[in-house]
Write a protein that holds these residues in place. Structure first.
Motif, PDB file in Angstrom:
ATOM      1  N   GLY A 222      21.732  30.911 -43.414  1.00 47.19           N
ATOM      2  CA  GLY A 222      20.370  30.122 -43.571  1.00 47.19           C
ATOM      3  C   GLY A 222      20.345  29.000 -44.124  1.00 47.19           C
ATOM      4  O   GLY A 222      19.476  27.957 -44.185  1.00 47.19           O
ATOM      5  N   GLU A 223      21.541  28.479 -44.759  1.00 46.91           N
ATOM      6  CA  GLU A 223      21.568  27.095 -45.598  1.00 46.91           C
ATOM      7  C   GLU A 223      22.697  26.217 -44.897  1.00 46.91           C
ATOM      8  O   GLU A 223      23.613  26.718 -44.431  1.00 46.91           O
ATOM      9  N   ASP A 224      22.249  25.180 -45.022  1.00 47.09           N
ATOM     10  CA  ASP A 224      23.134  23.885 -44.262  1.00 47.09           C
ATOM     11  C   ASP A 224      24.521  23.873 -45.016  1.00 47.09           C
ATOM     12  O   ASP A 224      24.490  23.682 -46.342  1.00 47.09           O
ATOM     13  N   THR A 225      25.583  24.027 -44.209  1.00 41.19           N
ATOM     14  CA  THR A 225      26.791  24.065 -44.922  1.00 41.19           C
ATOM     15  C   THR A 225      27.008  22.656 -45.657  1.00 41.19           C
ATOM     16  O   THR A 225      27.991  22.905 -46.390  1.00 41.19           O
ATOM     17  N   ARG A 226      26.342  21.762 -45.621  1.00 48.05           N
ATOM     18  CA  ARG A 226      26.825  20.534 -46.244  1.00 48.05           C
ATOM     19  C   ARG A 226      26.369  20.408 -47.786  1.00 48.05           C
ATOM     20  O   ARG A 226      26.867  20.081 -48.348  1.00 48.05           O
ATOM     21  N   SER A 227      25.154  21.218 -47.663  1.00 51.67           N
ATOM     22  CA  SER A 227      24.791  21.288 -49.136  1.00 51.67           C
ATOM     23  C   SER A 227      25.384  22.432 -49.868  1.00 51.67           C
ATOM     24  O   SER A 227      25.464  22.464 -50.964  1.00 51.67           O
ATOM     25  N   LEU A 228      26.211  23.468 -49.094  1.00 56.05           N
ATOM     26  CA  LEU A 228      26.955  24.469 -49.819  1.00 56.05           C
ATOM     27  C   LEU A 228      28.127  23.890 -50.172  1.00 56.05           C
ATOM     28  O   LEU A 228      28.678  24.534 -50.949  1.00 56.05           O
ATOM     29  N   ALA A 229      28.810  22.950 -49.403  1.00 51.05           N
ATOM     30  CA  ALA A 229      30.092  22.473 -49.801  1.00 51.05           C
ATOM     31  C   ALA A 229      31.127  23.457 -49.819  1.00 51.05           C
ATOM     32  O   ALA A 229      31.453  24.154 -49.160  1.00 51.05           O
ATOM     33  N   GLU A 230      31.728  23.429 -51.227  1.00 53.44           N
ATOM     34  CA  GLU A 230      32.855  24.355 -51.472  1.00 53.44           C
ATOM     35  C   GLU A 230      32.544  25.923 -51.243  1.00 53.44           C
ATOM     36  O   GLU A 230      33.338  26.852 -50.777  1.00 53.44           O
ATOM     37  N   GLU A 231      31.326  26.154 -51.623  1.00 52.03           N
ATOM     38  CA  GLU A 231      30.717  27.580 -51.377  1.00 52.03           C
ATOM     39  C   GLU A 231      30.991  28.163 -50.030  1.00 52.03           C
ATOM     40  O   GLU A 231      31.292  29.174 -49.665  1.00 52.03           O
TER      41      GLU A 231
END
Length: 206
Positions: free
Chosen positions: A62-71
């Motif tokens: 549900g979260e944009d991968t760009r904001s999750l980055a290394e996570e």
């Protein structure tokens, strides 16, 4: 869960695909089909964060991968056309380096075991430059046995493998899916894994 929303990618002045939407649940395999040049590799590299899309979002739980980055990137393992191994290093040394880069905590025994399972017993401490193309591919694929990433993105993983190795890799992929993993792959080879009831995505108009 992986979600692709309104994704568009280009190569040079040519748009490969646009308005692409799909989702992949835990415990699922997505088989990406299409002729050469339709954008299969570009799509896979974009999902891994190695290529920037023109439009759209890639979401992980549900979260944009760009904001999750290394996570997010810690949850992904990518194997492309190239094996990504150093020819002057042995299979053992290559896997030691890759596990460190992937952030996986494995010991020497686990690396030996992975190479043995991939049919490389007796070749573990030879420079990979003396191995056959199929053996080099097995070294690269041994990474799958040593990481905890939930999403496997595999671009032509069966290339250069003999029948026994193809069967072994299919069992490794099937086991990952059974444990709740997600797999996205492309292949030009007819394999049992993609001939059954799997999720399919065809790129290109024909």
């Amino acid at each position: 869960m992986l979600e692709i929303a309104n994704l568009a990618c280009s190569r040079g002045d040519r748009q490969l695909f646009a308005g692409l939407n799909f989702s992949l649940e835990a415990g699922s395999l997505l088989y990406v089909e299409g002729r050469n040049g339709t954008g299969k590799t570009t799509l896979l590299r974009t999902i891994c964060g190695l290529f920037l899309a023109d439009e759209g979002e890639i979401r992980w739980n549900g979260e944009d991968t760009r904001s999750l980055a290394e996570e997010y990137t810690r949850e992904v393992v990518y194997l492309g056309h190239h094996n990504g191994i150093k020819n002057d290093l042995t299979g053992l040394e290559n896997l030691r380096i890759s596990t460190v880069l992937d952030g996986d905590e494995v010991d020497e025994e686990q690396i030996w075991s992975a190479l043995k399972k991939m049919g490389l017993a007796g070749f573990e401490d030879l420079p990979t430059k003396v191995l056959s193309q199929g053996q080099k591919r097995r070294v690269a694929l041994a990474r799958l046995l040593l990481n905890d990433s939930r999403l496997w993105v595999l671009d032509e993983p069966f290339t250069a493998l003999d029948t026994a190795a193809v069967d072994l890799l299919q069992s490794v992929i099937a086991e990952h899916i059974e444990k709740g993993g997600l797999v996205i792959l492309t292949t030009h080879q007819e394999v049992a894994l993609t001939s059954g009831q799997v999720q399919r995505l065809r790129l290109g108009r024909h």
